[in-house]
Design an enzyme around this catalytic site. Structure first.
Site, mmCIF file in Angstrom:
data_model
loop_
_atom_site.group_PDB
_atom_site.id
_atom_site.type_symbol
_atom_site.label_atom_id
_atom_site.label_comp_id
_atom_site.label_asym_id
_atom_site.label_seq_id
_atom_site.Cartn_x
_atom_site.Cartn_y
_atom_site.Cartn_z
ATOM 1 N N SER A 85 -24.588 -3.115 14.553
ATOM 2 C CA SER A 85 -24.554 -2.145 14.915
ATOM 3 C C SER A 85 -23.882 -1.530 16.567
ATOM 4 C CB SER A 85 -25.500 -1.060 15.325
ATOM 5 O OG SER A 85 -26.015 0.487 14.650
ATOM 6 N N ASP A 126 -22.958 1.465 3.709
ATOM 7 C CA ASP A 126 -23.518 2.170 5.129
ATOM 8 C C ASP A 126 -23.084 3.341 5.398
ATOM 9 O OD1 ASP A 126 -23.815 1.755 7.665
ATOM 10 O OD2 ASP A 126 -23.471 -0.040 8.144
ATOM 11 N N HIS A 178 -26.985 -0.052 6.472
ATOM 12 C CA HIS A 178 -27.017 -0.207 7.939
ATOM 13 C C HIS A 178 -27.459 -0.876 8.058
ATOM 14 C CE1 HIS A 178 -24.806 0.956 12.034
ATOM 15 N NE2 HIS A 178 -26.383 0.657 12.451
#
Length: 716
Positions: free
Chosen positions: A539, A626, A658
């Protein structure tokens, strides 16, 4: 009251991917103020074409058969997240069924008789809790990582599972359960308007729902009490601050909204928020940094707003809580600088905490308490061994060991994690965590006998933090011969508002300088070999990896980017509808695309704008579904690199979002990453073996750049 306290769970938004079996954290539906990023991939987000640049095949890395197997570190735990039913008659935990994590339930006196009560066959259940009926277990699940969460109820007597939110395209949010209303659950559903959640009471047995609060005020979140009454509704102000409205208060003018109960300026918005109400609904617990730096815990008389300071810490925010299971009163809380520092509010539990503190080396966590508070389930979490679970009888003052989360970890050469505080170039304290290969640190003092290749492991968020404890990524990399350093760079949470706000508009700026300063500390201290430092993260950590290879192309030997954004403009342009109420905060902290200055800043701080500077090897991992960092974020930087004949290896998972939830996918990606890092840093590897089996792994680009990967892929 806030659900985290009501149901006794620790809700942790884990943005680092590849959560290992030895970790106690798990992903869960996004909280009220999630970190920025975008919705699910669009139909035209297709993988980039294969690279055309000719690349010489890599040499075979050194194989070491004594390494801790990846399936131990990244597979399923034996048992995790144990809980008592509210009446204490039953015990539950997560455990695999045919390789997929499910909820098991059995008699409290004999956990060995537990049987699975759910039948998930794909992603595995990561968070669940007991209803106050004692006959139902509730859990959430999405599809393929799309984060369109549904809430399910398992009727233990009938053996049936019901979807309580059977609506396509919604992201259900659990707002509360209550001992006063045991047969219902309070849920936020964004079916009427995708941007906001209305609150419903849902009957656990029938699934019938009743509207409690129609969200016509663009509210981003709510605080409710044990009567399922909305006591505070929060919206973001135009400056990115928070405004809390008591919808039950009388407005000054008819037809108008009541005056704000609580107004929080932008600089305090991440460090000031209600914790929840007690069972009576008369007391509000509040974390507050206004007029101070760190978030202190206050007790408010809700009617008069008279506040009483309960706990404060000069160096860190209060972050963790222990709450009475019946009264909802906060009994203890902890600030977390490098490790939790607990302070007791209710002295009646002081002897219990002192006794449990003698269980051994590690962090004590109270996981579950029966409604009569006679029995607790606790965990002892070390940094270098499996998690140990205990049953505690308060009347007898007796603890009984139940099980560890992973027996296969017992006796393995795990390494201790060392907290270290590193000074940034402008004087900030960067609380960091260092793990070394066990053989390199015979004195266990956090200093190796010689400089080592190192992996800088960057946490996601960025409005999150690294903590001390058992960390599968640290153990994996240290076992492969690398020093591992995780840094709480400016913008991380938990260290006061000044530290957090020092990261505003500093993506790829001073936030990256902090990471470089940490590497310099490691090199100067002879922890790391400066020529062999990799950067890796998920991320925001993936973004930091791309920044590392573009903004400081000579600093790192290679990088591993997992679901990291490459273009801040497209990232902000694709925020999911239900995150729209928080858009002002994102703009204040990252750059406002609605202004020329903000647009310029976002362009300058986007790795995609500097892709031509990449000169070191890069591995990218991405989930196709995602909803935060779309597949397009990885596609576009891969295509840009290919256009410039810059090698890149791209690994894509069509059934992930994600992060990689399925253990087969975690192990397959880490098998690729392990070989990639070995080629870059020179460490040993465990052969891929069967680690691609059952995985959805695809390699749209650069398969030939990682040794043995092409041969290990399933033949079509």
């Amino acid at each position: 009251m806030a659900l985290a306290k009501k149901i006794g769970l620790s809700f942790v938004l884990s943005l680092l991917v590849g959560v290992a079996a030895c970790a106690e954290t798990a992903e869960y539906p996004p909280p009220v103020t999630p970190p920025p990023p975008p919705p699910a991939r669009t139909a035209d987000a297709t993988p980039p074409p294969a690279a055309t640049a000719a690349v010489k095949g890599p040499a075979a890395p050194r194989v070491d058969t004594s390494l801790i197997p990846r399936d131990v570190l990244f597979g399923n735990p034996d048992r995790a997240s144990p809980q008592f039913s509210r009446d204490g008659k039953q015990i539950s935990f997560l455990a695999p069924v045919d390789g997929v994590m499910n909820v098991w339930v059995g008699p409290a006196e004999d956990p060995s008789k537990a049987k699975p009560v759910t039948a998930d066959k794909v992603r595995g259940i990561r968070q669940y809790f007991w209803a106050y009926t004692n006959d139902h277990v509730l859990y959430v699940q999405d599809k393929g990582g799309d984060e369109n969460w549904h809430l399910y109820a398992v009727d233990l007597k009938k053996g049936e599972t019901k979807d309580l939110t059977p609506i396509d395209g919604i992201a259900a949010r659990i707002s509360g359960v209550s001992q006063k209303i045991p047969g219902e659950v309070l849920v936020g559903i964004n079916d009427r308007d995708k941007k906001v959640h209305d609150l419903y009471r849902i009957d656990i047995k029938t699934g019938e729902k009743k509207l409690v609060f129609k969200n016509e005020g663009n509210y981003a979140g709510f605080e409710t009490d044990d009567d399922f009454k909305v006591r505070l509704a929060m919206r973001k102000g135009p400056d990115g601050g928070d405004v809390f409205i008591d919808p039950n208060a009388k407005p000054k003018e008819k037809g108008k909204e009541p005056e704000p109960y609580l107004t929080v300026p932008f600089e305090d918005a991440e460090t000031t928020a209600p914790v929840g109400f007690d069972g009576s609904g008369k007391t509000l617990y509040l974390l507050d940094s206004r007029g101070r730096n760190t978030a202190a815990l206050f007790e408010l008389d809700f009617a008069t707003k008279k506040a009483k300071l309960l706990i404060e810490d000069a160096k860190a925010d209060v972050q963790r809580f222990i709450t009475h299971p019946k009264t909802g009163k906060l009994q203890a809380a902890a600030a977390v600088f490098d490790k939790p520092t607990w302070q007791t509010i209710d002295k009646s539990i002081q002897p219990d905490l002192e006794l449990l503190g003698k269980l051994g080396d590690g962090e004590l966590r109270v996981l579950s308490r029966t409604l009569d508070d006679k029995r607790w389930l606790v965990a002892l979490v070390p940094s270098d061994g499996p998690v140990k679970y205990y049953r505690y009888d308060r009347d007898k003052k007796k603890t009984e060991f139940l099980f560890t989360n992973l027996k296969a970890l017992e006796g393995k050469p795990l390494s201790k994690m060392h907290p270290v505080v590193i000074k940034s170039r402008d004087g900030l304290d960067l609380v960091s965590y260092l793990t070394l290969p066990k053989a390199s640190d015979p004195e266990v003092d956090g200093r190796p006998d010689k400089p080592l290749p190192m992996v800088l492991l960057v946490h996601g968020g960025p409005w999150a933090r690294d903590t001390w404890g058992l960390n599968g990524m640290h153990q994996w990399l240290a076992n492969r011969g690398y020093a591992v350093l995780s840094v709480n760079y400016r913008g991380s949470t938990g260290f006061g508002k000044k530290f957090l706000n020092a990261g505003n508009n500093e993506w790829a700026g001073k936030m990256h300088d902090d990471l470089i300063d940490a590497v310099k500390w490691a090199v100067d201290g002879k922890v790391a070999d400066g020529a062999k430092v990799a950067i890796m993260g998920g991320s925001y950590g993936g973004y930091a990896t791309l920044v590392g290879l573009t903004f400081t192309p000579d600093q790192f030997a290679c990088g591993v980017d997992i679901v990291g954004p490459s273009n801040l403009k497209t990232l902000l342009a694709t925020i999911p509808p239900y995150w729209a109420p928080m858009v002002a905060t994102f703009h204040k902290r990252m750059g406002d695309p609605g202004t020329p200055e903000g647009t310029k800043l976002l362009e300058e701080r986007s790795p995609l704008s500097h892709v031509g500077k990449i000169k070191k090897p890069l591995l990218i991992g991405q989930g196709a579904n995602d909803p935060r960092v779309k597949q397009a974020e990885s596609d576009q930087i891969v295509k840009a690199m290919q256009a410039k004949n810059i090698p890149v290896t791209y690994v894509l998972y069509p059934d992930e979002g994600h992060g990689f939830a399925r253990p087969e996918n975690r192990m397959s990606f880490n098998a690729v990453a392990e070989t990639f890092l070995a080629q870059c840093l020179g460490g040993p590897v465990e052969p891929v073996g069967d680690d691609f089996k059952g995985s959805s792994l695809q390699v749209p680009a650069g398969v030939e750049q990682v040794y043995g990967i092409s041969e290990a892929l399933p033949k079509k």
